[in-house]
Scaffold this motif. Structure first.
Motif, mmCIF file in Angstrom:
data_model
loop_
_atom_site.group_PDB
_atom_site.id
_atom_site.type_symbol
_atom_site.label_atom_id
_atom_site.label_comp_id
_atom_site.label_asym_id
_atom_site.label_seq_id
_atom_site.Cartn_x
_atom_site.Cartn_y
_atom_site.Cartn_z
ATOM 1 N N UNK A 140 0.850 -1.190 0.000
ATOM 2 C CA UNK A 140 0.000 0.000 0.000
ATOM 3 C C UNK A 140 0.882 1.235 0.000
ATOM 4 N N UNK A 141 0.751 2.051 -1.036
ATOM 5 C CA UNK A 141 1.530 3.288 -1.146
ATOM 6 C C UNK A 141 0.738 4.434 -0.533
ATOM 7 N N UNK A 142 1.419 5.211 0.301
ATOM 8 C CA UNK A 142 0.770 6.321 0.994
ATOM 9 C C UNK A 142 1.664 7.562 0.910
ATOM 10 N N UNK A 143 1.095 8.715 1.234
ATOM 11 C CA UNK A 143 1.865 9.957 1.241
ATOM 12 C C UNK A 143 2.663 10.066 2.537
ATOM 13 N N UNK A 144 3.990 9.942 2.570
ATOM 14 C CA UNK A 144 4.877 9.477 1.507
ATOM 15 C C UNK A 144 5.662 8.315 2.074
ATOM 16 N N UNK A 145 5.009 7.173 2.229
ATOM 17 C CA UNK A 145 5.659 5.993 2.786
ATOM 18 C C UNK A 145 4.968 4.746 2.256
ATOM 19 N N UNK A 146 5.568 3.585 2.549
ATOM 20 C CA UNK A 146 5.092 2.318 2.005
ATOM 21 C C UNK A 146 4.763 1.337 3.123
ATOM 22 N N UNK A 147 3.641 0.636 2.971
ATOM 23 C CA UNK A 147 3.250 -0.393 3.932
ATOM 24 C C UNK A 147 3.271 -1.755 3.239
ATOM 25 N N UNK A 148 3.841 -2.754 3.928
ATOM 26 C CA UNK A 148 3.974 -4.100 3.367
ATOM 27 C C UNK A 148 3.316 -5.108 4.306
ATOM 28 N N UNK A 149 2.273 -5.760 3.801
ATOM 29 C CA UNK A 149 1.550 -6.764 4.578
ATOM 30 C C UNK A 149 1.776 -8.142 3.961
ATOM 31 N N UNK A 150 2.079 -9.115 4.802
ATOM 32 C CA UNK A 150 2.262 -10.504 4.378
ATOM 33 C C UNK A 150 1.034 -11.284 4.873
ATOM 34 N N UNK A 151 -0.028 -11.352 4.072
ATOM 35 C CA UNK A 151 -1.295 -11.915 4.559
ATOM 36 C C UNK A 151 -1.208 -13.383 4.974
ATOM 37 N N UNK A 152 -0.392 -14.167 4.277
ATOM 38 C CA UNK A 152 -0.289 -15.591 4.614
ATOM 39 C C UNK A 152 0.471 -15.812 5.910
ATOM 40 N N UNK A 153 1.336 -14.867 6.261
ATOM 41 C CA UNK A 153 2.110 -14.974 7.498
ATOM 42 C C UNK A 153 1.484 -14.187 8.647
ATOM 43 N N UNK A 154 0.533 -13.322 8.331
ATOM 44 C CA UNK A 154 -0.139 -12.549 9.368
ATOM 45 C C UNK A 154 0.722 -11.453 9.966
ATOM 46 N N UNK A 155 1.649 -10.890 9.168
ATOM 47 C CA UNK A 155 2.518 -9.837 9.682
ATOM 48 C C UNK A 155 2.465 -8.627 8.759
ATOM 49 N N UNK A 177 -4.188 6.916 -1.334
ATOM 50 C CA UNK A 177 -4.561 8.329 -1.497
ATOM 51 C C UNK A 177 -4.526 8.782 -2.950
ATOM 52 N N UNK A 178 -3.311 8.871 -3.534
ATOM 53 C CA UNK A 178 -3.171 9.266 -4.934
ATOM 54 C C UNK A 178 -2.364 8.188 -5.658
ATOM 55 N N UNK A 179 -2.247 8.328 -6.975
ATOM 56 C CA UNK A 179 -1.494 7.348 -7.753
ATOM 57 C C UNK A 179 -0.005 7.410 -7.400
ATOM 58 N N UNK A 180 0.584 6.234 -7.158
ATOM 59 C CA UNK A 180 2.022 6.087 -6.956
ATOM 60 C C UNK A 180 2.517 5.004 -7.925
ATOM 61 N N UNK A 223 6.099 7.581 -9.817
ATOM 62 C CA UNK A 223 4.974 8.363 -10.325
ATOM 63 C C UNK A 223 4.887 9.652 -9.517
ATOM 64 N N UNK A 224 4.926 10.788 -10.202
ATOM 65 C CA UNK A 224 4.863 12.070 -9.504
ATOM 66 C C UNK A 224 3.597 12.139 -8.662
ATOM 67 N N UNK A 225 3.762 12.230 -7.340
ATOM 68 C CA UNK A 225 2.619 12.090 -6.440
ATOM 69 C C UNK A 225 2.459 13.250 -5.470
ATOM 70 N N UNK A 226 3.324 14.258 -5.547
ATOM 71 C CA UNK A 226 3.201 15.380 -4.639
ATOM 72 C C UNK A 226 4.546 16.021 -4.374
ATOM 73 N N UNK A 227 4.591 17.014 -3.487
ATOM 74 C CA UNK A 227 5.825 17.771 -3.254
ATOM 75 C C UNK A 227 6.987 16.947 -2.722
ATOM 76 N N UNK A 229 7.512 13.680 -3.548
ATOM 77 C CA UNK A 229 7.633 12.472 -4.375
ATOM 78 C C UNK A 229 9.070 11.948 -4.421
ATOM 79 N N UNK A 230 10.043 12.840 -4.573
ATOM 80 C CA UNK A 230 11.443 12.424 -4.713
ATOM 81 C C UNK A 230 11.972 11.756 -3.444
ATOM 82 N N UNK A 231 11.286 11.958 -2.319
ATOM 83 C CA UNK A 231 11.746 11.417 -1.041
ATOM 84 C C UNK A 231 10.953 10.179 -0.628
ATOM 85 N N UNK A 232 10.113 9.670 -1.525
ATOM 86 C CA UNK A 232 9.289 8.510 -1.197
ATOM 87 C C UNK A 232 10.046 7.231 -1.535
#
Length: 356
Positions: A140-155, A177-180, A223-227, A229-232
Protein backbone atom coordinates in the motif's frame (compact mmCIF):
# COMPACT_ATOMS: atom_id res chain seq x y z
CA UNK A 1 36.68 34.67 -27.53
CA UNK A 2 33.00 33.67 -27.42
CA UNK A 3 33.67 30.52 -29.44
CA UNK A 4 36.28 29.48 -26.88
CA UNK A 5 33.84 30.05 -24.02
CA UNK A 6 31.16 27.99 -25.77
CA UNK A 7 33.60 25.10 -26.13
CA UNK A 8 34.40 25.23 -22.42
CA UNK A 9 30.67 25.31 -21.60
CA UNK A 10 30.18 22.13 -23.64
CA UNK A 11 33.14 20.53 -21.89
CA UNK A 12 31.74 21.49 -18.47
CA UNK A 13 28.31 20.08 -19.39
CA UNK A 14 29.86 16.78 -20.48
CA UNK A 15 31.90 16.64 -17.26
CA UNK A 16 28.77 17.16 -15.13
CA UNK A 17 26.93 14.46 -17.11
CA UNK A 18 29.79 12.04 -16.43
CA UNK A 19 29.43 12.67 -12.69
CA UNK A 20 25.71 11.86 -12.77
CA UNK A 21 26.11 8.85 -15.07
CA UNK A 22 28.83 7.41 -12.83
CA UNK A 23 26.08 6.41 -10.38
CA UNK A 24 24.17 4.38 -12.97
CA UNK A 25 26.12 1.19 -12.40
CA UNK A 26 25.51 0.63 -8.69
CA UNK A 27 24.17 -2.86 -7.95
CA UNK A 28 21.70 -1.68 -5.33
CA UNK A 29 19.78 0.69 -7.60
CA UNK A 30 20.78 0.25 -11.24
CA UNK A 31 18.44 -1.28 -13.82
CA UNK A 32 21.57 -1.85 -15.90
CA UNK A 33 22.84 -4.40 -13.36
CA UNK A 34 19.76 -6.59 -12.77
CA UNK A 35 19.67 -8.90 -9.76
CA UNK A 36 16.53 -10.87 -10.56
CA UNK A 37 15.04 -12.87 -13.40
CA UNK A 38 12.40 -10.23 -14.20
CA UNK A 39 15.01 -7.49 -14.22
CA UNK A 40 17.29 -9.55 -16.48
CA UNK A 41 14.53 -10.18 -19.02
CA UNK A 42 13.58 -6.51 -19.00
CA UNK A 43 17.25 -5.62 -19.45
CA UNK A 44 17.44 -7.95 -22.47
CA UNK A 45 14.41 -6.22 -23.98
CA UNK A 46 16.09 -2.88 -23.37
CA UNK A 47 19.22 -4.09 -25.15
CA UNK A 48 17.14 -5.43 -28.06
CA UNK A 49 15.31 -2.11 -28.47
CA UNK A 50 18.57 -0.18 -28.19
CA UNK A 51 20.21 -2.45 -30.78
CA UNK A 52 17.37 -1.95 -33.25
CA UNK A 53 17.37 1.82 -32.78
CA UNK A 54 21.17 1.92 -33.15
CA UNK A 55 20.95 -0.11 -36.34
CA UNK A 56 18.36 2.28 -37.80
CA UNK A 57 20.42 5.34 -36.85
CA UNK A 58 23.60 3.86 -38.33
CA UNK A 59 21.95 2.81 -41.60
CA UNK A 60 20.20 6.17 -42.07
CA UNK A 61 23.41 8.04 -41.20
CA UNK A 62 25.46 5.99 -43.67
CA UNK A 63 22.92 6.57 -46.47
CA UNK A 64 22.88 10.28 -45.68
CA UNK A 65 26.68 10.55 -45.71
CA UNK A 66 26.99 8.59 -48.95
CA UNK A 67 24.41 10.83 -50.63
CA UNK A 68 26.08 13.91 -49.19
CA UNK A 69 29.52 12.91 -50.46
CA UNK A 70 28.47 11.51 -53.83
CA UNK A 71 26.24 14.39 -54.89
CA UNK A 72 28.04 17.37 -53.35
CA UNK A 73 28.26 20.40 -55.63
CA UNK A 74 32.05 20.40 -55.76
CA UNK A 75 31.90 16.95 -57.35
CA UNK A 76 28.89 17.01 -59.69
CA UNK A 77 28.81 20.71 -60.48
CA UNK A 78 26.49 23.63 -59.79
CA UNK A 79 23.65 22.89 -62.20
CA UNK A 80 23.50 19.09 -62.10
CA UNK A 81 20.31 17.47 -60.79
CA UNK A 82 20.84 13.79 -59.82
CA UNK A 83 18.52 11.15 -61.18
CA UNK A 84 15.20 11.27 -59.31
CA UNK A 85 13.80 8.01 -57.92
CA UNK A 86 10.47 9.17 -56.53
CA UNK A 87 7.65 6.76 -57.27
CA UNK A 88 9.96 3.74 -57.24
CA UNK A 89 7.89 0.76 -56.19
CA UNK A 90 11.04 -1.13 -55.18
CA UNK A 91 12.17 1.57 -52.75
CA UNK A 92 8.66 2.01 -51.34
CA UNK A 93 8.40 -1.72 -50.65
CA UNK A 94 11.84 -1.75 -49.02
CA UNK A 95 11.22 1.15 -46.62
CA UNK A 96 7.79 -0.21 -45.76
CA UNK A 97 8.71 -3.86 -45.23
CA UNK A 98 11.94 -3.28 -43.26
CA UNK A 99 10.27 -1.17 -40.49
CA UNK A 100 7.50 -3.77 -40.21
CA UNK A 101 10.08 -6.52 -39.76
CA UNK A 102 11.94 -4.48 -37.15
CA UNK A 103 8.70 -3.77 -35.26
CA UNK A 104 7.83 -7.47 -35.26
CA UNK A 105 11.30 -8.37 -33.96
CA UNK A 106 10.71 -5.94 -31.09
CA UNK A 107 6.98 -6.47 -30.53
CA UNK A 108 6.89 -10.28 -30.27
CA UNK A 109 9.29 -10.61 -27.28
CA UNK A 110 7.83 -7.50 -25.59
CA UNK A 111 4.24 -8.78 -25.80
CA UNK A 112 5.34 -12.28 -24.73
CA UNK A 113 7.18 -10.89 -21.71
CA UNK A 114 4.27 -8.61 -20.80
CA UNK A 115 1.86 -11.56 -20.59
CA UNK A 116 4.45 -13.63 -18.76
CA UNK A 117 5.02 -11.01 -16.07
CA UNK A 118 1.25 -10.57 -15.71
CA UNK A 119 0.72 -14.29 -15.03
CA UNK A 120 -0.01 -14.36 -11.29
CA UNK A 121 -2.19 -17.49 -11.23
CA UNK A 122 0.25 -19.11 -8.77
CA UNK A 123 -0.95 -16.66 -6.11
CA UNK A 124 -4.11 -18.73 -5.70
CA UNK A 125 -2.51 -22.21 -5.54
CA UNK A 126 -3.02 -23.90 -2.17
CA UNK A 127 -1.53 -26.98 -0.53
CA UNK A 128 -3.37 -29.97 0.98
CA UNK A 129 -4.20 -27.95 4.07
CA UNK A 130 -5.68 -25.10 2.09
CA UNK A 131 -2.74 -22.74 2.69
CA UNK A 132 -1.47 -20.65 -0.19
CA UNK A 133 1.96 -21.80 -1.33
CA UNK A 134 3.21 -18.57 -2.94
CA UNK A 135 4.67 -15.71 -0.95
CA UNK A 136 2.38 -12.72 -1.41
CA UNK A 137 2.93 -9.16 -0.24
CA UNK A 138 0.18 -6.54 -0.17
CA UNK A 139 1.82 -3.20 -0.93
CA UNK A 140 0.00 0.00 0.00
CA UNK A 141 1.53 3.29 -1.15
CA UNK A 142 0.77 6.32 0.99
CA UNK A 143 1.86 9.96 1.24
CA UNK A 144 4.88 9.48 1.51
CA UNK A 145 5.66 5.99 2.79
CA UNK A 146 5.09 2.32 2.00
CA UNK A 147 3.25 -0.39 3.93
CA UNK A 148 3.97 -4.10 3.37
CA UNK A 149 1.55 -6.76 4.58
CA UNK A 150 2.26 -10.50 4.38
CA UNK A 151 -1.29 -11.92 4.56
CA UNK A 152 -0.29 -15.59 4.61
CA UNK A 153 2.11 -14.97 7.50
CA UNK A 154 -0.14 -12.55 9.37
CA UNK A 155 2.52 -9.84 9.68
CA UNK A 156 2.89 -6.24 8.53
CA UNK A 157 5.78 -3.82 8.30
CA UNK A 158 6.66 -0.59 6.55
CA UNK A 159 9.39 1.22 4.66
CA UNK A 160 11.58 -1.89 4.45
CA UNK A 161 10.42 -4.84 2.37
CA UNK A 162 11.93 -8.19 3.41
CA UNK A 163 11.92 -11.04 0.88
CA UNK A 164 13.56 -14.44 0.35
CA UNK A 165 15.88 -15.22 -2.55
CA UNK A 166 15.37 -17.97 -5.11
CA UNK A 167 11.59 -17.80 -5.44
CA UNK A 168 8.86 -15.68 -6.96
CA UNK A 169 7.42 -13.02 -4.70
CA UNK A 170 3.93 -11.89 -5.74
CA UNK A 171 2.65 -8.38 -5.11
CA UNK A 172 -0.81 -6.88 -4.75
CA UNK A 173 -0.35 -3.17 -5.39
CA UNK A 174 -2.71 -0.39 -4.36
CA UNK A 175 -2.63 3.24 -3.25
CA UNK A 176 -4.36 4.74 -0.24
CA UNK A 177 -4.56 8.33 -1.50
CA UNK A 178 -3.17 9.27 -4.93
CA UNK A 179 -1.49 7.35 -7.75
CA UNK A 180 2.02 6.09 -6.96
CA UNK A 181 4.32 3.59 -8.70
CA UNK A 182 6.25 0.69 -7.16
CA UNK A 183 9.76 0.23 -8.58
CA UNK A 184 12.87 -1.65 -7.50
CA UNK A 185 15.25 -0.69 -10.34
CA UNK A 186 17.84 -3.43 -9.77
CA UNK A 187 15.25 -6.21 -9.56
CA UNK A 188 12.44 -5.24 -11.92
CA UNK A 189 9.23 -3.35 -12.25
CA UNK A 190 7.73 -0.88 -12.31
CA UNK A 191 3.99 -1.06 -11.68
CA UNK A 192 1.48 1.67 -10.81
CA UNK A 193 -0.41 1.61 -7.54
CA UNK A 194 -3.93 2.98 -7.99
CA UNK A 195 -6.73 3.92 -5.63
CA UNK A 196 -9.43 2.49 -7.90
CA UNK A 197 -8.03 -0.93 -8.80
CA UNK A 198 -5.54 -3.60 -7.72
CA UNK A 199 -2.46 -4.30 -9.84
CA UNK A 200 -0.58 -7.59 -9.54
CA UNK A 201 2.83 -8.81 -10.64
CA UNK A 202 5.82 -10.75 -9.36
CA UNK A 203 9.56 -10.34 -8.91
CA UNK A 204 12.43 -12.71 -8.26
CA UNK A 205 15.48 -11.90 -6.14
CA UNK A 206 18.57 -13.79 -7.25
CA UNK A 207 21.04 -12.71 -4.59
CA UNK A 208 21.07 -11.60 -0.98
CA UNK A 209 21.37 -7.88 -0.37
CA UNK A 210 23.78 -8.04 2.58
CA UNK A 211 26.85 -7.39 0.41
CA UNK A 212 25.36 -4.31 -1.24
CA UNK A 213 25.82 -0.73 -0.12
CA UNK A 214 23.83 -0.34 3.11
CA UNK A 215 22.86 -4.02 2.78
CA UNK A 216 19.67 -3.29 0.82
CA UNK A 217 18.23 -2.73 -2.63
CA UNK A 218 16.70 0.70 -3.13
CA UNK A 219 13.05 1.10 -4.10
CA UNK A 220 11.40 4.21 -5.49
CA UNK A 221 8.05 5.77 -6.22
CA UNK A 222 8.15 6.28 -9.99
CA UNK A 223 4.97 8.36 -10.32
CA UNK A 224 4.86 12.07 -9.50
CA UNK A 225 2.62 12.09 -6.44
CA UNK A 226 3.20 15.38 -4.64
CA UNK A 227 5.83 17.77 -3.25
CA UNK A 228 7.79 14.99 -1.53
CA UNK A 229 7.63 12.47 -4.37
CA UNK A 230 11.44 12.42 -4.71
CA UNK A 231 11.75 11.42 -1.04
CA UNK A 232 9.29 8.51 -1.20
CA UNK A 233 11.92 5.79 -0.96
CA UNK A 234 11.81 2.30 0.49
CA UNK A 235 14.47 -0.35 1.00
CA UNK A 236 14.49 -4.08 0.25
CA UNK A 237 16.29 -6.74 2.26
CA UNK A 238 16.76 -9.93 0.26
CA UNK A 239 17.55 -12.82 2.62
CA UNK A 240 18.24 -16.50 2.26
CA UNK A 241 15.06 -18.61 2.69
CA UNK A 242 16.28 -19.71 6.15
CA UNK A 243 16.99 -16.15 7.25
CA UNK A 244 13.62 -15.00 5.91
CA UNK A 245 11.81 -17.72 7.90
CA UNK A 246 13.71 -16.60 11.01
CA UNK A 247 12.64 -13.00 10.37
CA UNK A 248 8.99 -14.06 10.02
CA UNK A 249 9.23 -15.97 13.31
CA UNK A 250 10.74 -12.94 15.04
CA UNK A 251 7.99 -10.70 13.69
CA UNK A 252 5.29 -13.08 14.92
CA UNK A 253 6.91 -13.09 18.36
CA UNK A 254 6.04 -9.40 18.73
CA UNK A 255 2.30 -10.19 18.78
CA UNK A 256 0.51 -8.20 21.47
CA UNK A 257 3.40 -5.84 22.09
CA UNK A 258 2.28 -2.34 23.07
CA UNK A 259 3.76 0.68 24.79
CA UNK A 260 2.67 1.28 28.38
CA UNK A 261 1.50 4.77 29.34
CA UNK A 262 2.45 4.05 32.94
CA UNK A 263 5.94 2.81 32.09
CA UNK A 264 8.86 4.12 34.12
CA UNK A 265 10.74 4.45 30.82
CA UNK A 266 10.08 8.04 29.73
CA UNK A 267 10.51 7.14 26.06
CA UNK A 268 7.96 4.31 26.18
CA UNK A 269 5.48 6.41 28.16
CA UNK A 270 5.87 9.32 25.73
CA UNK A 271 5.35 6.97 22.79
CA UNK A 272 2.23 5.51 24.38
CA UNK A 273 0.75 8.95 25.00
CA UNK A 274 1.77 10.68 21.77
CA UNK A 275 2.45 8.11 19.04
CA UNK A 276 0.56 4.88 19.69
CA UNK A 277 -2.60 6.14 18.04
CA UNK A 278 -0.93 6.03 14.62
CA UNK A 279 2.11 3.75 14.97
CA UNK A 280 2.11 0.08 15.97
CA UNK A 281 5.11 -1.67 17.55
CA UNK A 282 3.82 -5.18 16.92
CA UNK A 283 4.64 -6.88 13.62
CA UNK A 284 1.43 -8.91 13.56
CA UNK A 285 -1.93 -7.80 12.24
CA UNK A 286 -3.25 -6.31 9.03
CA UNK A 287 -2.54 -3.22 6.99
CA UNK A 288 -4.40 0.06 7.28
CA UNK A 289 -2.70 1.89 10.15
CA UNK A 290 -2.61 5.72 9.87
CA UNK A 291 1.19 5.74 10.23
CA UNK A 292 4.10 3.40 9.48
CA UNK A 293 4.54 0.28 11.60
CA UNK A 294 7.66 0.85 13.75
CA UNK A 295 8.30 -2.73 14.94
CA UNK A 296 11.55 -2.97 12.99
CA UNK A 297 12.59 0.67 13.15
CA UNK A 298 15.92 -0.13 14.81
CA UNK A 299 16.76 -2.55 11.98
CA UNK A 300 16.34 -0.01 9.19
CA UNK A 301 19.08 2.04 7.60
CA UNK A 302 17.17 5.29 7.08
CA UNK A 303 14.85 7.58 9.01
CA UNK A 304 11.77 8.57 6.97
CA UNK A 305 13.23 6.69 4.03
CA UNK A 306 16.15 9.03 3.32
CA UNK A 307 17.60 10.59 6.50
CA UNK A 308 20.63 9.14 8.27
CA UNK A 309 19.62 6.37 10.66
CA UNK A 310 20.59 7.84 14.02
CA UNK A 311 18.93 9.49 17.00
CA UNK A 312 19.82 13.02 15.92
CA UNK A 313 18.03 12.61 12.58
CA UNK A 314 15.06 10.98 14.29
CA UNK A 315 14.77 13.81 16.82
CA UNK A 316 14.89 16.39 14.02
CA UNK A 317 12.13 14.48 12.19
CA UNK A 318 9.94 14.26 15.33
CA UNK A 319 10.28 17.99 15.95
CA UNK A 320 9.31 19.05 12.43
CA UNK A 321 8.32 16.35 9.86
CA UNK A 322 7.08 19.00 7.42
CA UNK A 323 10.58 20.45 7.13
CA UNK A 324 11.85 17.22 5.63
CA UNK A 325 8.83 15.90 3.73
CA UNK A 326 6.47 18.71 2.72
CA UNK A 327 2.91 17.49 2.41
CA UNK A 328 3.35 14.37 4.55
CA UNK A 329 0.40 13.39 6.73
CA UNK A 330 2.24 13.03 10.05
CA UNK A 331 0.40 15.26 12.50
CA UNK A 332 0.48 15.68 16.26
CA UNK A 333 1.35 17.96 19.13
CA UNK A 334 5.07 17.48 18.81
CA UNK A 335 5.71 21.09 19.70
CA UNK A 336 4.35 20.36 23.17
CA UNK A 337 6.99 17.69 23.90
CA UNK A 338 9.98 18.76 25.94
CA UNK A 339 13.53 18.17 24.71
CA UNK A 340 13.90 15.52 27.42
CA UNK A 341 10.81 13.67 26.16
CA UNK A 342 11.97 13.87 22.56
CA UNK A 343 15.42 12.52 23.50
CA UNK A 344 13.85 9.62 25.41
CA UNK A 345 11.33 8.98 22.62
CA UNK A 346 14.07 8.79 19.98
CA UNK A 347 16.06 6.35 22.11
CA UNK A 348 12.98 4.16 22.60
CA UNK A 349 12.05 4.10 18.90
CA UNK A 350 15.62 3.27 17.87
CA UNK A 351 15.51 0.30 20.27
CA UNK A 352 12.59 -1.32 18.42
CA UNK A 353 14.08 -4.32 16.64
CA UNK A 354 13.49 -7.96 15.74
CA UNK A 355 16.98 -8.63 14.42
CA UNK A 356 19.13 -7.65 17.41
Amino acid sequence: MMKGLKKWRLFSLLAVMMVFLSGCGEDYISALKPSGQVGKEQFNLLMLATGIMTLVVVVVSVIYLLAFLKFRRSKVGENVIPKQVEGSHTLEVIWTVIPIILLLILAVPVVTATYKFADVAAMDIVDEDGNKTALTVNVTAKLYWWEFEYPNQGIVTSQELVVPTGQKVYFNLKAADVKHSFWIPAVGGKMDTNVENLNKFYLEFDKESKDLKDGVFYGKCAELCGPSHALMDFKVKALSPEAFDAWVTAMKATEGKVADKASTDLGEATFANSCLGCHAISGTGVSGAPGPNLTTFGDRNRVAGFLKHDEESLKAWIKDPEQFKPGNLMTGKYGELTDEEIDALATYIMSLSVEK
